[in-house]
Enzyme design. Structure first.
Site, PDB file in Angstrom:
ATOM      1  N   LEU A  78       8.520 -22.701   8.822  1.00 58.89           N
ATOM      2  CA  LEU A  78       9.379 -24.017   8.176  1.00 58.89           C
ATOM      3  C   LEU A  78      10.727 -23.297   8.385  1.00 58.89           C
ATOM      4  CD1 LEU A  78       9.585 -26.864   7.402  1.00 58.89           C
ATOM      5  CD2 LEU A  78       9.009 -25.782   4.969  1.00 58.89           C
ATOM      6  N   GLY A  79      11.057 -21.902   8.038  1.00 59.62           N
ATOM      7  CA  GLY A  79      12.464 -21.429   7.944  1.00 59.62           C
ATOM      8  C   GLY A  79      13.216 -21.508   6.560  1.00 59.62           C
ATOM      9  N   VAL A  80      12.403 -21.514   5.528  1.00 62.53           N
ATOM     10  CA  VAL A  80      13.129 -21.627   4.282  1.00 62.53           C
ATOM     11  C   VAL A  80      12.738 -20.636   3.385  1.00 62.53           C
ATOM     12  CG1 VAL A  80      13.425 -24.109   4.450  1.00 62.53           C
ATOM     13  CG2 VAL A  80      11.384 -22.965   3.457  1.00 62.53           C
ATOM     14  N   HIS A 133      -7.608  -2.832   6.593  1.00 62.22           N
ATOM     15  CA  HIS A 133      -7.421  -1.475   5.998  1.00 62.22           C
ATOM     16  C   HIS A 133      -8.698  -0.741   6.241  1.00 62.22           C
ATOM     17  CE1 HIS A 133      -9.646  -3.188   2.350  1.00 62.22           C
ATOM     18  NE2 HIS A 133      -9.826  -1.970   2.273  1.00 62.22           N
ATOM     19  N   ASP A 136      -4.986  -8.963   5.673  1.00 63.05           N
ATOM     20  CA  ASP A 136      -5.855  -7.904   5.679  1.00 63.05           C
ATOM     21  C   ASP A 136      -7.278  -8.276   6.218  1.00 63.05           C
ATOM     22  OD1 ASP A 136      -6.928  -5.543   5.406  1.00 63.05           O
ATOM     23  OD2 ASP A 136      -7.076  -5.627   3.068  1.00 63.05           O
ATOM     24  N   GLY A 149     -15.862   0.940  -0.252  1.00 61.32           N
ATOM     25  CA  GLY A 149     -16.764   0.717   0.829  1.00 61.32           C
ATOM     26  C   GLY A 149     -17.265  -0.712   0.909  1.00 61.32           C
ATOM     27  N   ASN A 150     -17.012  -1.654  -0.069  1.00 62.72           N
ATOM     28  CA  ASN A 150     -17.369  -2.919   0.050  1.00 62.72           C
ATOM     29  C   ASN A 150     -16.483  -3.631   0.822  1.00 62.72           C
ATOM     30  OD1 ASN A 150     -19.297  -2.390  -2.733  1.00 62.72           O
ATOM     31  ND2 ASN A 150     -19.981  -4.272  -1.148  1.00 62.72           N
ATOM     32  N   SER A 151     -15.252  -3.146   0.987  1.00 63.76           N
ATOM     33  CA  SER A 151     -14.370  -3.742   1.967  1.00 63.76           C
ATOM     34  C   SER A 151     -14.577  -4.201   3.176  1.00 63.76           C
ATOM     35  CB  SER A 151     -13.077  -2.856   1.939  1.00 63.76           C
ATOM     36  OG  SER A 151     -12.319  -2.951   0.876  1.00 63.76           O
ATOM     37  N   ILE A 171      11.976 -19.623  -0.665  1.00 57.23           N
ATOM     38  CA  ILE A 171      11.513 -20.553  -1.412  1.00 57.23           C
ATOM     39  C   ILE A 171      11.575 -19.668  -2.945  1.00 57.23           C
ATOM     40  CG2 ILE A 171      10.638 -22.476  -0.050  1.00 57.23           C
ATOM     41  CD1 ILE A 171       7.960 -21.076  -1.030  1.00 57.23           C
TER      42      ILE A 171
END
Length: 526
Positions: free
Chosen positions: A314-316, A155, A185, A257-259, A318
């Site tokens: 995995l295709g589930v 971001h 991110d 600004g710390n991001s 949950i």
């Protein structure tokens, strides 16, 4: 509070008053900081040795790692052709605020001789040159390779056209994007320089304990390299920002600004990437969040190697297991991830996973709750044959699945369902605070139930029932009770009677919405 600058030729009394006001405001700010400083430093002084691991100062550590921490300036330029400002009524010269609107629209280049809404003045014509709109953002980052590899938050750079990396020494280098990952991110950049750049390395965030000291360095409010310290306040925080939330929480001061900046352990290793804060004011209130290095380092390596992520799939679908669900499934304690859906084209289908299975281990790693499974699967290499431990109807089984790639799985479209035969029409049944009805053409039309869905229709919900508390809704379908299919109200009655004879306190319902998305709901039978 903003103060107007005073010119040298201004009124001396006003200047003196403004000067006193500024001194008073500064004194108030310093006073606040002193109070906050006392609050933080008093306990630190009473136990400084264990908190700082024998050091009386963080100066040596900060001096060592600070050259590798950078400020990042990102500029995004977009074409404003065709964008128009809102139309407003004609304003006469004596209209209140008329001059203000006139000046505003003239400065925006919309009406050199008139007002918006007039041809060629309030709107951009076909022959008018497009205007460029520039927006700027600033954040932090850090170098992980002396060749010029920089890590920051996604971001921070967004869709920037121009990115500049600014070092503490004043060195400014243009950067190119190697890869980005919006789900966690993160972004990886590359800069070029004729000399090796100062760099830091990732540490093991899994070894960090609550209470361990940490140090954050970044670019808060554009002030440049700033150091703050604190402790690990909590681990594995889910702040509803993405599918892999497992943040480190810290009380080290983290602000806008710390991001993208690093969170260090006392060995100078990056154990987190500062990403978000929880604050009603926009400033630090001692609740900051960092992406743990255990999650970030693998993603950074993928972005460096491939320019994109390659997560396991995995295709589930949950959901979490609560105490009532655990009792209904015979798990003993609430644990694991409950499979609420299996993708027909996903790896889990040929491996034999079914709706109602509870995954308790994946590739030898314990799945304590549903949030663990996506993170563990995503970090597992694509194509690997992985053992999965599941609980099925009270018994433990082990399945083996060859992992697919999540990015490919996201492109898979669900298969179309077939239309079942018209079910019989037995009498309506009331139980668990719900009214169950057979599927009919009228009910399917009334609740927009997708063709091909099975189960009984919920036509009434007692607002005082446990089912209502669990957000079971009218128009949904109950597909299974106690992991056995029900298609008629009579089958509902029989299944509930069986569960009561078995001593069950809750009935585990597999509930489907009108579009076919299912979830498990444990409803009390008392």
């Amino acid at each position: 509070m903003a103060t107007k600058p005073v010119s040298a030729s201004g009124n001396l009394a006003s200047a003196s008053l403004a000067s006193r006001s500024r001194r008073m405001a500064l004194a108030a700010i310093v006073g606040c900081l002193s109070v906050l400083g006392a609050t933080v430093m008093v306990p630190a002084q009473t136990a400084s040795a264990p908190i700082l691991q024998g050091q009386v100062s963080l100066a040596d550590l900060a001096e060592r790692v600070m050259p590798a921490v950078v400020n990042i300036a990102a500029v995004t330029t977009s074409d404003t052709r065709g964008r128009t400002l809102p139309q407003i009524p004609q304003l006469g010269p004596d209209t209140p605020f008329g001059d203000l609107f006139e000046e505003f629209f003239n400065r925006r280049g919309q009406g050199q001789q008139g007002r918006p809404g007039q041809p060629g003045q309030g709107q951009q014509g076909e022959n008018q040159a497009p205007q460029q709109r520039r927006s700027q953002s600033a954040g932090s980052g850090f170098v992980i390779d002396a060749s010029g590899i920089v890590v920051t938050n996604n971001h921070v750079i967004g869709d920037a056209n121009e990115i500049t990396v600014i070092f503490n020494s004043g060195l400014r280098l243009k950067a190119e994007v190697i890869g980005k990952d919006a789900k966690v991110d993160l972004a990886v950049l590359r800069v070029k320089h004729d000399k090796p750049l100062p760099a830091v390395k990732f540490g093991d965030s899994d070894k960090m304990r609550i209470g361990d000291p940490v140090m954050a360095i970044g670019n808060p409010f554009g002030l440049g390299g700033s150091v703050s310290s604190g402790i690990v306040s909590a681990r594995n925080r889910d702040i509803q920002q993405g599918p892999y939330d497992t943040y480190i929480q810290t009380d080290a001061a983290i602000n806008k600004g710390n991001s993208g900046g690093p969170l260090f352990n006392m060995n100078g290793e990056v154990i987190g990437i500062n990403t978000a804060i929880l604050s009603p004011t926009g400033g630090s209130v001692g609740i900051g969040f960092a992406v743990p290095s255990a999650l970030a380092s693998n993603i950074v390596e993928q972005l460096r190697e491939f320019g994109e992520t390659r997560r396991g799939w995995l295709g589930v679908r949950i959901q979490s297991v609560d105490d009532a669900t655990a009792e209904a499934l015979g798990l003993g304690t609430a644990r694991g991830a409950l499979v609420a859906g299996v993708d027909d084209k996903g790896p889990a289908k040929p491996a034999g996973l079914e709706i109602g299975d509870v995954v308790t281990k994946f590739d030898g790693k314990e799945v304590k709750d549903s949030r663990d499974l996506p993170r563990i699967v995503a970090a597992t290499p694509v194509g690997k044959d992985v053992p999965i431990t599941i609980m099925r109807k009270g018994k433990e089984e082990v399945k083996t699945v060859k992992l697919g790639r999540l990015e490919d799985g996201e492109k898979v479209q669900p298969a179309s369902a077939k239309t079942p035969a018209e079910p019989a029409k037995p009498a309506v049944t009331t139980a668990l605070g719900l009214e169950f009805s057979p599927q009919t053409d009228d009910l399917r039309k009334r609740y927009s139930i997708k063709d091909g869905l099975k189960g009984v229709v919920i036509t009434k919900v007692d607002p005082n029932s446990n089912a209502s508390d669990k957000r079971v809704l009218v128009g949904e379908l109950v597909v299974e009770i106690g992991q056995e299919a029900v298609n008629t109200p009579e089958e509902v009655t029989k299944r509930l009677d069986t569960l009561k004879k078995e001593g069950k306190k809750s009935a585990l319902l597999l509930v489907s919405n009108a579009q076919g998305e299912v979830r498990f709901v444990a409803v009390s039978m008392n």
